[in-house]
Design a protein around this motif. Structure first.
Motif, PDB file in Angstrom:
ATOM      1  N   HIS A 182      33.250 -21.929 -13.779  1.00  0.00           N
ATOM      2  CA  HIS A 182      33.172 -22.310 -12.371  1.00  0.00           C
ATOM      3  C   HIS A 182      31.701 -22.366 -11.969  1.00  0.00           C
ATOM      4  CE1 HIS A 182      37.512 -21.269 -11.768  1.00  0.00           C
ATOM      5  NE2 HIS A 182      37.240 -20.324 -12.660  1.00  0.00           N
ATOM      6  N   CYS A 217      33.471 -24.178  -5.138  1.00  0.00           N
ATOM      7  CA  CYS A 217      33.305 -24.205  -6.582  1.00  0.00           C
ATOM      8  C   CYS A 217      32.744 -25.592  -6.919  1.00  0.00           C
ATOM      9  CB  CYS A 217      34.632 -23.990  -7.298  1.00  0.00           C
ATOM     10  SG  CYS A 217      34.424 -24.080  -9.094  1.00  0.00           S
ATOM     11  N   GLU A 219      32.174 -26.792 -10.055  1.00  0.00           N
ATOM     12  CA  GLU A 219      32.389 -27.145 -11.462  1.00  0.00           C
ATOM     13  C   GLU A 219      33.885 -27.392 -11.625  1.00  0.00           C
ATOM     14  OE1 GLU A 219      29.642 -26.702 -14.030  1.00  0.00           O
ATOM     15  OE2 GLU A 219      31.039 -28.153 -14.863  1.00  0.00           O
ATOM     16  N   CYS A 221      37.257 -27.101 -12.556  1.00  0.00           N
ATOM     17  CA  CYS A 221      37.719 -25.897 -13.243  1.00  0.00           C
ATOM     18  C   CYS A 221      39.241 -25.865 -13.369  1.00  0.00           C
ATOM     19  CB  CYS A 221      37.226 -24.663 -12.502  1.00  0.00           C
ATOM     20  SG  CYS A 221      37.801 -24.584 -10.811  1.00  0.00           S
ATOM     21  N   MET A 228      39.192 -24.743  -4.148  1.00  0.00           N
ATOM     22  CA  MET A 228      38.488 -23.480  -4.401  1.00  0.00           C
ATOM     23  C   MET A 228      37.257 -23.410  -3.498  1.00  0.00           C
ATOM     24  SD  MET A 228      37.549 -21.958  -8.089  1.00  0.00           S
ATOM     25  CE  MET A 228      36.569 -20.495  -8.275  1.00  0.00           C
TER      26      MET A 228
HETATM   27 CU    CU Z   1      36.264 -23.271  -9.976  1.00  0.00          CU
END
Ligand code: CU
Length: 274
Positions: A182, A217, A219, A221, A228
């Motif tokens: 993440h 977040c 990235e 994931c 997220m």
């Molecule tokens: Cu994430």
């Protein structure tokens, strides 16, 4: 010296650059992201301003040359013939090499200096090179599919889904993950740090006045990556202390089920999220 079309291009370029660069630096610059939500965010605004200002004359040259070529090199009927071949021009070669080298070396020096100040809000890995002086409050950021939780090791290892930070304080963020890769991105604070399982990624931030900031977040994931995110708050120290006490009370019954505070965690692989 250059021929008259060459001089025309260079003169137009210089005039346009002298007008455009201060506008970009002083009018657009202060509005560049990510704003002034922390000391590190302000440094990023400064770096963005420098880079945008330096690139302005380069863009001006491209535009002037583009307009010159479009207006001068037009086929106006008759037989289509190639122009005379252009050979080397020592002056252009020297200026080109000197200006581009100076630009790149200056930006490399500036970037290195800024990074060494206090890490500039980026994750520096488990062994940071640029550590701000003075006391810091450690806060651990734990990423997992698909939420962030936060632990406060100096407040009994409290873990909470909310990120609240005291104003005008140096914070030492320890970013890690329990599962996938993440990235902890607190946009207005100018913080972005990879959250990798088994890694204690350290980033520093000096908060300013009370404000709300966004955490995402950054990235990809997994399935619910897009969900997220949450909101964090920077609050006055007294309010922070009161908040910590209320969280400690609220989460006291589950604290005993949590693992002891550690730099990284390796959850049972049989336990799946979701
Ligand atoms: Cu994430």
């Amino acid at each position: 010296m250059w021929s008259s079309p060459g001089r025309k291009v260079v003169t137009s370029w210089i005039v346009l650059s002298v007008i455009a660069t201060p506008i970009v630096a002083f009018v657009l610059g202060p509005h560049l992201p990510p704003g002034n939500g922390s000391a590190q965010a302000s440094e990023q605004v400064l770096a963005n301003t420098w880079m945008t200002a330096i690139v302005t004359p380069v863009i001006c040259l491209l535009l002037v040359f583009f307009v010159y070529v479009l207006t001068q090199f037009r086929h106006t009927g008759g037989e289509l013939v190639d122009g005379p071949p252009l050979r080397d021009d020592a002056q252009v070669r020297v200026w080109w090499t000197a200006l581009t080298s100076l630009t790149v070396l200056f930006l490399a020096g500036f970037g290195t200096f800024e990074l060494l100040q206090n890490g500039s809000g980026g994750g520096q890995g488990p062994d940071p090179i640029a550590i701000p002086g003075g006391p810091k409050i450690p806060v651990q950021v734990i990423a997992q599919q698909w939420q962030f939780t936060y632990r406060y090791p100096t407040y009994g290892g409290l873990e909470t889904p909310q990120l609240v930070l005291p104003a005008n304080t140096d914070i030492e963020l320890h970013v890690t993950s329990l599962d996938a890769i993440h990235s902890f991105w607190a946009y207005e604070l100018g913080v972005k740090a990879d959250a990798n399982p088994g890694i204690d990624n350290v980033a520093f931030v000096k908060t300013r006045g009370p404000r709300v900031f966004h955490v995402r977040c950054a990235e990809l994931c997994g399935l619910w990556h897009g969900y997220m995110f949450n909101e964090g708050r920077v609050v006055p120290m007294a309010q922070f202390t009161a908040w910590i006490e209320s969280q400690q009370r609220d989460f006291a019954p589950i604290l005993k089920y949590l693992p002891k505070y550690a730099k990284v965690y390796f959850p049972d692989p049989q336990r799946r999220a979701g």
